[in-house]
Design a protein around this motif. Structure first.
Motif, PDB file in Angstrom:
ATOM      1  N   ASP A   1       7.416  -4.045  10.987  1.00  0.00           N
ATOM      2  CA  ASP A   1       5.942  -4.159   9.971  1.00  0.00           C
ATOM      3  C   ASP A   1       6.257  -5.163   8.982  1.00  0.00           C
ATOM      4  O   ASP A   1       5.294  -5.799   8.667  1.00  0.00           O
ATOM      5  CB  ASP A   1       6.221  -2.542   8.630  1.00  0.00           C
TER       6      ASP A   1
ATOM      7  N   VAL B   1       3.178  -8.597   9.164  1.00  0.00           N
ATOM      8  CA  VAL B   1       3.387  -8.999   7.624  1.00  0.00           C
ATOM      9  C   VAL B   1       2.803 -10.401   7.910  1.00  0.00           C
ATOM     10  O   VAL B   1       1.833 -10.517   6.849  1.00  0.00           O
ATOM     11  CB  VAL B   1       3.909  -8.452   6.991  1.00  0.00           C
ATOM     12  N   TYR B   2       3.398 -10.979   8.325  1.00  0.00           N
ATOM     13  CA  TYR B   2       3.583 -12.625   7.902  1.00  0.00           C
ATOM     14  C   TYR B   2       3.052 -13.420   9.523  1.00  0.00           C
ATOM     15  O   TYR B   2       2.364 -14.505   9.043  1.00  0.00           O
ATOM     16  CB  TYR B   2       5.366 -13.332   7.368  1.00  0.00           C
TER      17      TYR B   2
ATOM     18  N   ARG C   1      -0.296   1.567   9.415  1.00  0.00           N
ATOM     19  CA  ARG C   1       0.121  -0.161   8.185  1.00  0.00           C
ATOM     20  C   ARG C   1      -0.161  -1.460   9.094  1.00  0.00           C
ATOM     21  O   ARG C   1      -0.944  -2.273   8.496  1.00  0.00           O
ATOM     22  CB  ARG C   1       1.728  -0.354   7.919  1.00  0.00           C
ATOM     23  N   LEU C   2      -0.656  -1.540   9.688  1.00  0.00           N
ATOM     24  CA  LEU C   2      -0.852  -2.358  10.705  1.00  0.00           C
ATOM     25  C   LEU C   2      -2.619  -2.679  10.455  1.00  0.00           C
ATOM     26  O   LEU C   2      -3.392  -4.357   9.754  1.00  0.00           O
ATOM     27  CB  LEU C   2      -1.081  -1.988  12.313  1.00  0.00           C
ATOM     28  N   ARG C   3      -3.023  -1.218  10.652  1.00  0.00           N
ATOM     29  CA  ARG C   3      -4.615  -1.211  10.552  1.00  0.00           C
ATOM     30  C   ARG C   3      -4.818  -1.221   9.116  1.00  0.00           C
ATOM     31  O   ARG C   3      -6.178  -2.045   8.414  1.00  0.00           O
ATOM     32  CB  ARG C   3      -5.285   0.037  11.404  1.00  0.00           C
ATOM     33  N   SER C   4      -3.798  -0.444   8.624  1.00  0.00           N
ATOM     34  CA  SER C   4      -4.635  -0.817   6.789  1.00  0.00           C
ATOM     35  C   SER C   4      -4.267  -1.781   5.958  1.00  0.00           C
ATOM     36  O   SER C   4      -5.410  -1.892   5.662  1.00  0.00           O
ATOM     37  CB  SER C   4      -3.656   0.188   6.126  1.00  0.00           C
ATOM     38  N   ARG C   5      -3.967  -3.051   7.280  1.00  0.00           N
ATOM     39  CA  ARG C   5      -4.523  -4.504   6.278  1.00  0.00           C
ATOM     40  C   ARG C   5      -5.317  -5.503   7.280  1.00  0.00           C
ATOM     41  O   ARG C   5      -5.672  -6.120   7.557  1.00  0.00           O
ATOM     42  CB  ARG C   5      -2.917  -5.503   6.775  1.00  0.00           C
ATOM     43  N   GLY C   6      -5.783  -4.543   7.696  1.00  0.00           N
ATOM     44  CA  GLY C   6      -7.424  -4.815   8.416  1.00  0.00           C
ATOM     45  C   GLY C   6      -7.345  -5.428   9.988  1.00  0.00           C
ATOM     46  O   GLY C   6      -7.851  -6.180  10.399  1.00  0.00           O
ATOM     47  N   SER C   7      -6.129  -5.520  10.605  1.00  0.00           N
ATOM     48  CA  SER C   7      -5.876  -5.626  11.688  1.00  0.00           C
ATOM     49  C   SER C   7      -6.296  -5.292  12.750  1.00  0.00           C
ATOM     50  O   SER C   7      -6.389  -4.119  12.958  1.00  0.00           O
ATOM     51  CB  SER C   7      -3.922  -6.096  12.103  1.00  0.00           C
TER      52      SER C   7
END
Length: 85
Positions: A37, A41-42, A65-71
């Protein structure tokens, strides 16, 4: 193409990493969900190979979490879980 392998079984992770590198891919490795994770993020990847049964943070949570960041990075789920659900 840059690939992140997220796998806690070091024998499996090393074999997969070596095979992909021999095929010309740039490969990074994370051995637990928290590290994965943090990396995601970076850093951007063209593909994530993700185990679901990870220590510290589950693969499902890493993906959430990856999808919630729009990835929209493609994620290939790799797991020993025999359940379809």
């Amino acid at each position: 193409m840059r690939i992140l392998i997220v796998e806690d079984d070091l024998v499996l992770a090393d074999g997969l990493k070596n095979s992909l590198m021999q095929s010309g891919y740039a490969v990074d490795l994370a051995v637990n969900g928290t590290d994965a994770d943090g990396i995601l993020v970076y850093q951007g990847f063209d593909l994530v190979v993700l185990d679901l049964g990870l220590p510290k943070l589950s693969g499902f949570e890493v993906l959430k979490r990856l999808r919630s960041r729009g990835s929209k990075t493609p994620v290939l789920i790799l797991t020993a879980n025999g359940n379809v659900e």
